[in-house]
Design an enzyme around this catalytic site. Sequence first.
Site, PDB file in Angstrom:
ATOM      1  N   ASP A  29      -2.570  -7.352  -0.918  1.00 36.78           N
ATOM      2  CA  ASP A  29      -2.401  -5.743  -1.368  1.00 36.78           C
ATOM      3  C   ASP A  29      -3.569  -5.399  -1.664  1.00 36.78           C
ATOM      4  OD1 ASP A  29      -0.352  -5.401  -0.452  1.00 36.78           O
ATOM      5  OD2 ASP A  29       0.738  -4.987  -2.574  1.00 36.78           O
ATOM      6  N   TRP A  71       8.005   1.475   3.243  1.00 37.07           N
ATOM      7  CA  TRP A  71       7.961   0.688   1.734  1.00 37.07           C
ATOM      8  C   TRP A  71       9.007  -0.147   2.009  1.00 37.07           C
ATOM      9  CZ3 TRP A  71      10.535  -0.460  -2.341  1.00 37.07           C
ATOM     10  CH2 TRP A  71       9.789  -1.346  -2.765  1.00 37.07           C
ATOM     11  N   GLU A  84       9.523  -5.401   4.658  1.00 37.69           N
ATOM     12  CA  GLU A  84       8.774  -6.811   4.948  1.00 37.69           C
ATOM     13  C   GLU A  84       8.658  -8.205   4.667  1.00 37.69           C
ATOM     14  OE1 GLU A  84       7.569  -4.194   2.800  1.00 37.69           O
ATOM     15  OE2 GLU A  84       6.081  -5.582   2.343  1.00 37.69           O
ATOM     16  N   ASP A  85       8.452  -7.932   3.265  1.00 38.04           N
ATOM     17  CA  ASP A  85       8.132  -9.629   2.643  1.00 38.04           C
ATOM     18  C   ASP A  85       9.724 -10.513   2.472  1.00 38.04           C
ATOM     19  OD1 ASP A  85       9.123  -7.419   0.837  1.00 38.04           O
ATOM     20  OD2 ASP A  85       7.933  -7.726  -0.901  1.00 38.04           O
ATOM     21  N   MET A 112      -2.064  -5.092 -11.371  1.00 37.85           N
ATOM     22  CA  MET A 112      -2.005  -3.894 -10.261  1.00 37.85           C
ATOM     23  C   MET A 112      -3.193  -2.565 -10.785  1.00 37.85           C
ATOM     24  SD  MET A 112       0.569  -1.986  -8.388  1.00 37.85           S
ATOM     25  CE  MET A 112       1.853  -4.110  -6.794  1.00 37.85           C
ATOM     26  N   HIS A 120      -1.053   3.118  -9.525  1.00 38.11           N
ATOM     27  CA  HIS A 120      -0.332   4.574  -8.627  1.00 38.11           C
ATOM     28  C   HIS A 120       0.872   4.417  -7.901  1.00 38.11           C
ATOM     29  CE1 HIS A 120       0.623   1.596  -5.381  1.00 38.11           C
ATOM     30  NE2 HIS A 120       0.599   0.065  -5.782  1.00 38.11           N
ATOM     31  N   ARG A 159       3.670   6.459  -5.050  1.00 33.91           N
ATOM     32  CA  ARG A 159       3.446   6.383  -3.722  1.00 33.91           C
ATOM     33  C   ARG A 159       3.193   6.824  -3.055  1.00 33.91           C
ATOM     34  NH1 ARG A 159       8.724   4.307  -2.834  1.00 33.91           N
ATOM     35  NH2 ARG A 159       8.136   2.478  -4.532  1.00 33.91           N
TER      36      ARG A 159
HETATM   37  C1  UD2 Z   1       5.374  -4.296  -3.323  1.00 29.46           C
HETATM   38  C2  UD2 Z   1       4.438  -5.667  -3.118  1.00 29.46           C
HETATM   39  C3  UD2 Z   1       3.828  -5.274  -1.518  1.00 29.46           C
HETATM   40  C4  UD2 Z   1       4.416  -4.861  -0.777  1.00 29.46           C
HETATM   41  C5  UD2 Z   1       5.220  -3.327  -0.662  1.00 29.46           C
HETATM   42  C6  UD2 Z   1       6.013  -2.480  -0.174  1.00 29.46           C
HETATM   43  C7  UD2 Z   1       3.874  -6.484  -5.273  1.00 29.46           C
HETATM   44  C8  UD2 Z   1       3.113  -7.025  -6.037  1.00 29.46           C
HETATM   45  N1  UD2 Z   1       3.267  -5.917  -3.826  1.00 29.46           N
HETATM   46  O1  UD2 Z   1       3.811  -3.149  -3.689  1.00 29.46           O
HETATM   47  O2  UD2 Z   1       3.162  -6.489  -1.255  1.00 29.46           O
HETATM   48  O3  UD2 Z   1       5.652  -5.548  -0.708  1.00 29.46           O
HETATM   49  O4  UD2 Z   1       5.745  -3.330  -2.558  1.00 29.46           O
HETATM   50  O5  UD2 Z   1       6.125  -2.829   1.454  1.00 29.46           O
HETATM   51  O6  UD2 Z   1       4.874  -7.571  -4.251  1.00 29.46           O
HETATM   52  N2  UD2 Z   1      -0.936   0.445   1.455  1.00 29.46           N
HETATM   53  C9  UD2 Z   1      -2.107   1.718   1.903  1.00 29.46           C
HETATM   54  N3  UD2 Z   1      -1.793   2.858   1.462  1.00 29.46           N
HETATM   55  C10 UD2 Z   1      -0.464   3.399   2.089  1.00 29.46           C
HETATM   56  C11 UD2 Z   1       0.442   2.524   1.195  1.00 29.46           C
HETATM   57  C12 UD2 Z   1      -0.125   1.538   1.617  1.00 29.46           C
HETATM   58  O7  UD2 Z   1      -3.179   1.242   1.378  1.00 29.46           O
HETATM   59  O8  UD2 Z   1      -1.346   4.292   2.398  1.00 29.46           O
HETATM   60  C13 UD2 Z   1      -1.368  -0.527   1.095  1.00 29.46           C
HETATM   61  C14 UD2 Z   1      -2.319  -1.208   0.264  1.00 29.46           C
HETATM   62  O9  UD2 Z   1      -2.663  -2.379   0.332  1.00 29.46           O
HETATM   63  C15 UD2 Z   1      -1.191  -1.212  -0.885  1.00 29.46           C
HETATM   64  C16 UD2 Z   1       0.157  -2.316   0.335  1.00 29.46           C
HETATM   65  O10 UD2 Z   1      -0.271  -1.304   0.913  1.00 29.46           O
HETATM   66  O11 UD2 Z   1      -1.604  -2.503  -2.146  1.00 29.46           O
HETATM   67  C17 UD2 Z   1       1.567  -2.179  -0.289  1.00 29.46           C
HETATM   68  O12 UD2 Z   1       1.935  -0.690  -0.831  1.00 29.46           O
HETATM   69  P1  UD2 Z   1       1.958  -0.588  -2.083  1.00 29.46           P
HETATM   70  O13 UD2 Z   1       1.283  -0.374  -3.473  1.00 29.46           O
HETATM   71  O14 UD2 Z   1       2.205   0.594  -2.518  1.00 29.46           O
HETATM   72  O15 UD2 Z   1       3.311  -0.949  -2.737  1.00 29.46           O
HETATM   73  P2  UD2 Z   1       3.953  -2.159  -4.083  1.00 29.46           P
HETATM   74  O16 UD2 Z   1       2.712  -1.377  -5.485  1.00 29.46           O
HETATM   75  O17 UD2 Z   1       5.058  -1.141  -4.327  1.00 29.46           O
HETATM   76 MN    MN Z   2       1.023  -1.616  -5.302  1.00 35.90          MN
END
Ligand code: UD2
Ligand code: MN
Length: 326
Positions: A175, A237, A240-241, A267, A270, A272
């Site tokens: 990420d 969102w 996938e992981d 982290m 941010h 959503r």
């Molecule tokens: C969690 C997971 C992440 C992923 C996600 C669900 C951890 C620590 N993190 O992160 O790996 O599985 O849930 O999809 O377990 N991004 C963009 N632009 C966008 C949207 C996403 O660049 O408009 C990329 C960016 O690299 C981001 C990543 O996708 O860090 C994951 O998205 P998130 O940060 O919104 O998701 P988060 O923090 O809930």
């Molecule tokens: Mn994130």
Amino acid sequence: MENSKNKNLLFFTAPHNAVNRKNKASLNIEKTTAVPDFHQNETATQATSRRPLEPCPDIPPNLQGVLRVEFRTNRTLEDVRQHVGPLLQQGGRYKPANCVAKQKVAIIIPFRNRYEHLNHWLHYLHPILIRQQLDYGVYVINQEGDGVFNRAKLMNIGHNEALKEYDYECFVFSDIDLVPLNDRNLYRCSDKPRHLSVAVDKFNFLLPYNTIFGGVTALSREQFLKVNGFSNTFWGWGGEDDDLYRRIFFRGMSISRPDSIIGRYKMIKHGRDVHNDPNPHNVQKLEETYYNIDRDGLSSLSYAVMEIRKDLCHTFITVDVQAPAG
Ligand code: UD2
Ligand code: MN
């Protein structure tokens, strides 16, 4: 990351020398992220430059351990270029000058409209990866347009595009918003698929659940092929992981992790993003992983590259992932 509803997964517990000599003067990188003083060794290398390089040591000698990371400061890409650029080759590439790296590593970052995060990531990660003595390249895979985001498909695309450039052996999928707090957490592959982000500040430095495989992961080329990559069909969102974790499990592998001291991460805070709402089909889709592994993944990947831009600090690849309207 799993949906909150989906808590039933626990049963699964089953040559481009990058040193630009002219620019040495600009290497005044702050202490906490300092690049090792390998220039000292450089002189030695020059003296013996006819000898073939030795392999780099198993444990990189210049690691610092715990790092200080601060996001409450504005960083432009130009700042980052000045900070780490002199050590890099175009496209965010590096390899150690004095030894042969243990692994060739492609770092793949899924991306859309997180430029501020990208600058922080590049600022912190390049010095770390350099200290880790990796032969690496940074690939930011930028989803074009405002359709629904697809993190996993971007990872698959990154894998394919990176391999067109170089003979990478290891893929670290990260990420954009995760920065390690300890540089002993090596961005390398091991005999098992590896989950690197085990203790994230957002989760109070605890694993939220045992099978979590999001954040930052490292898979060798063989391991990634064995699971047919990520699924391409997780839009929005989440899920996938967990799907990748299941693929690994169903292909007879297990995962490894660093301990929670070494695997600490910060982290960037941010909300959503737009066009990345939780996918309502995740729970059902995760029931079907077993049947989909071979038909949904690298084997079925289809996309169009719109642009490849080589910056000093990264390779930025804009792609059309054929997203549904968001
Ligand atoms: C969690 C997971 C992440 C992923 C996600 C669900 C951890 C620590 N993190 O992160 O790996 O599985 O849930 O999809 O377990 N991004 C963009 N632009 C966008 C949207 C996403 O660049 O408009 C990329 C960016 O690299 C981001 C990543 O996708 O860090 C994951 O998205 P998130 O940060 O919104 O998701 P988060 O923090 O809930
Ligand atoms: Mn994130």
